[in-house]
Design an enzyme around this catalytic site. Structure first.
Site, PDB file in Angstrom:
ATOM      1  N   ARG A  60       3.069   3.190  -9.904  1.00 27.40           N
ATOM      2  CA  ARG A  60       3.095   4.176 -10.983  1.00 27.40           C
ATOM      3  C   ARG A  60       4.556   4.541 -11.292  1.00 27.40           C
ATOM      4  O   ARG A  60       4.853   5.560 -11.863  1.00 27.40           O
ATOM      5  CB  ARG A  60       2.297   5.430 -10.613  1.00 27.40           C
ATOM      6  CG  ARG A  60       2.755   6.048  -9.308  1.00 27.40           C
ATOM      7  CD  ARG A  60       2.213   7.448  -9.108  1.00 27.40           C
ATOM      8  NE  ARG A  60       2.378   7.840  -7.720  1.00 27.40           N
ATOM      9  CZ  ARG A  60       2.432   9.112  -7.302  1.00 27.40           C
ATOM     10  NH1 ARG A  60       2.324  10.098  -8.172  1.00 27.40           N
ATOM     11  NH2 ARG A  60       2.588   9.405  -6.049  1.00 27.40           N
ATOM     12  N   ASN A  61       5.447   3.654 -10.827  1.00 23.57           N
ATOM     13  CA  ASN A  61       6.887   3.821 -11.028  1.00 23.57           C
ATOM     14  C   ASN A  61       7.460   2.479 -11.434  1.00 23.57           C
ATOM     15  O   ASN A  61       6.812   1.457 -11.265  1.00 23.57           O
ATOM     16  CB  ASN A  61       7.539   4.258  -9.709  1.00 23.57           C
ATOM     17  CG  ASN A  61       7.462   5.754  -9.500  1.00 23.57           C
ATOM     18  OD1 ASN A  61       7.894   6.521 -10.356  1.00 23.57           O
ATOM     19  ND2 ASN A  61       6.902   6.167  -8.388  1.00 23.57           N
TER      20      ASN A  61
END
Lengths: 422, 422
Positions: A212-213
């Site tokens: 999610r990065n």
């Protein structure tokens, strides 16, 4: 014949998405049904049930399912499931037997549902759910502070407590996958599409990297360990909503694609995204990541340091340890996607490469350790990023993105200063 | 309770070594028995049967075992075994029913044996065994050259063809572990000792790195991949005999110990040695490595490029592929130690660390690739070794060793020049 792990639950891929004439007919019918407003989280859940990502779920959970999942990771029929998948409403009037249309904030009707059960969740029930699902072993989960801190700082708990008074249970017919396919062409892939691609490549033993990065060296290292010991790795990004301040999906996907082209052997990697919002459920979310990955044909889930962590609610390796405490179920009802647990990773000058606390005997001074927060600060200020932390090609994309943000802020500030906004 | 993989064959550790009064009595009896001279290979096999490393073997193989193992990896009772463990002799007089003493070139009687079967291996039988066991898919195994090249260059084939006319089969009583414990204190460990240590550490999922060379970065990388995904790694060196020109066991063990101290987390590593000679059997030897590792409690066998290779007799990854072709046996009779297959590894400047053909997309020019032969040449000539190939602390030990060799040669040459030797 496919050599991949079978979908979770032992019933194959359970896909609730309608197609063709059936879809058109149901869409027409839905217009006339009572609309129930759904959250973005529920919208993601609908799409996942549509494409088989939440197999064997066919709809939202009954009270017995909800209770069993919270309490002991088990649905009423004995199937493992780590996080309640429930549909909430404040509507006093809908009742068992009604057919309803589930409409998100974007105006789209994502599903219809026949209500088979309506049950109230009191404040005490919600608190019970929040404690069962979201409470961990970190500092902020300590008994004397949890509720004070959680209501301020835990987006998962906030979401549970903000739910409506009732949960509605029943089977869904899914009508839309939303805009994911258009926004993420070639990256938004259904479980069947990913399985087909992996079958074509002859893969049997596959790992997933949850992201999610943007992908830094530590993520790259995790993926590469898995590439060395598996047939291939699916770099699988959350492309639903995150919290404010996080880097948007399209920028992250561009970073990942750039990294794969420059630093991976593409034949061993699939770059894909899945349509869920973060639940910010820490260890339980790690289990959910593994559960739906099994539906995508993945049998190893990379779990690193502070996987799906939120603030200081969880211990750094709690999302690894929880895999040792889940029930082993018989006959396809248990979780077949296993954790691939990796320790805290970093670049080490003495090791002369990437390493982890398990492989590197050196000291802090030898290691390049940079938090995501510090990195975002450095990038947003145009400062240099320490050597070996990320790949230059990726940092270029991130600097561009942050420069864009800064420009927007500057334009706003200039407008404010010149009185244009006032 | 131990969480380690059970010994091979489903009968626990089968140890033929006598102890205490039984040992003293058998040693005394052995003095009076007919002596049969055994090769160094057979001496290693005796010790392995003594300490349970060759479980479930209780002695040397019968003709039915020999044939089944060569032909289909199976002993007569259906247990998997990859390489014949046979005792050869040219003695015409020994016969079934005799008790014999197995005496090595060092004069030590390593075992006694009751002969239960004596069978002749004709030249044709030996050739058949050599082809079945040692022939591979590399250039030098091509039908039109194999026998010409093998008799010149394949130490494994040479050993088979040099065997005596008969094989003797029967159960052994092992009387000695030789000098290993004295020469390699703390490193020569029996299967039970390694199991005890691993149980103490709580290990369940363990990998072994087979070594017959000093440990360079490539070996270190293999071990470290395994450390990342397993509970621990046993660096398990052959400490029996190698071919002339190879680096002796004590120097290799010193290199490994130095490397572990400087570049590993010792809690995750066991440095051990096993008392076998190289058979130089390529892929089949890779299987043997996995088979006896299972007895040591190890369930993953690291198999890299050209594992146990000899010349160009085998394809670079044939020792990986052979694991896909062995019979799956029921009830503990099959091999439970699985291969952990790793591709060709190297340091890559663009990757900024160690990598393999599976993880690195760059070109030859970016990679540090050095053959063991070239390294030995550089070290023996005192030349610089290219950066990132090995750890300086290890190279220092190797340079010292080679400098010692050179001195010996120089002393010999001086003596020769001054006529002292003439």
């Amino acid at each position: 014949m496919s050599k991949l792990v079978p979908p979770h639950g032992g019933k194959g891929l359970v896909c609730c998405l309608l197609e063709g004439a059936a879809l058109a007919a149901e869409q027409k019918k839905a217009e006339g049904l009572k609309k129930i407003a759904i959250s973005d989280r529920t919208k993601g859940d609908c799409i996942m049930m549509g494409i088989g990502g939440f197999s064997p779920l066919k709809g939202f959970m009954t009270k017995a399912d909800w209770k069993g999942v919270c309490e002991k990771f088990l649905m009423a029929d004995g199937t493992f499931w780590p996080v309640p998948i429930t549909l909430d409403t404040n509507d006093e009037n809908v009742k068992v037997g009604d057919e309803i249309a589930l409409q998100a904030a974007d105006g789209v009707i994502y599903a219809t549902m026949k209500i088979e059960e309506k049950y109230e969740l009191t404040e005490a029930d919600k608190k019970w759910e929040a404690e069962k699902v979201y409470k961990g072993e970190g500092e902020e989960s300590a008994d004397d502070v949890f509720w004070k801190v959680a209501m301020e700082d835990h987006p998962g708990v906030q979401m549970v407590m903000a739910q409506g008074k009732f949960n509605l249970a029943g089977p869904v017919k899914v009508l839309s996958e939303g805009t994911y396919a258009a926004r993420f062409p070639g990256v938004y892939l259904t479980p069947q599409q990913i399985r087909d691609e992996m079958d074509k490549r002859g893969w049997a033993n596959v790992a997933a990297l949850q992201l999610r990065n943007p992908m830094h060296r530590s993520h790259e290292y995790l993926a590469k360990i898995a590439v060395e010991v598996c047939d291939g790795v699916v770099i699988h990004s959350l492309i639903g909503n995150l919290k404010a301040g996080d880097i948007p999906g399209d920028v992250r996907i561009k970073c990942i694609q750039t990294l794969i082209e420059g630093y991976f052997v593409p034949a061993n990697i699939i770059n894909a995204g899945y349509p869920l919002d973060m639940r910010y459920a820490g260890p339980r979310e790690g289990l959910l990541h593994a559960t739906f990955r099994q539906n995508y044909g993945i049998n190893n889930m990379l779990i690193g340091r502070d996987h799906a962590g939120v603030g200081d609610f969880y211990g750094l390796f709690e999302a690894q340890d929880i895999f040792d405490r889940i029930p082993a179920c018989e006959g396809g009802k248990g979780l077949l996607c296993k954790p691939m647990k990796i320790d805290w990773t970093f670049y080490c000058h003495k090791c002369d490469g990437m390493a982890s606390m398990r492989t590197c005997p050196h000291t802090k001074e030898d290691r390049v350790i940079l938090s995501g927060t510090k990195l975002r600060k450095a990038l947003s200020e145009g400062a240099e990023v320490v050597d070996h932390f990320g790949r230059e090609e990726v940092l270029v994309i991130l600097r561009e993105y942050y420069a864009g943000l800064t420009e927007k802020v500057e334009v706003k500030m200039q407008k404010a200063a010149s009185g244009a906004d006032m």
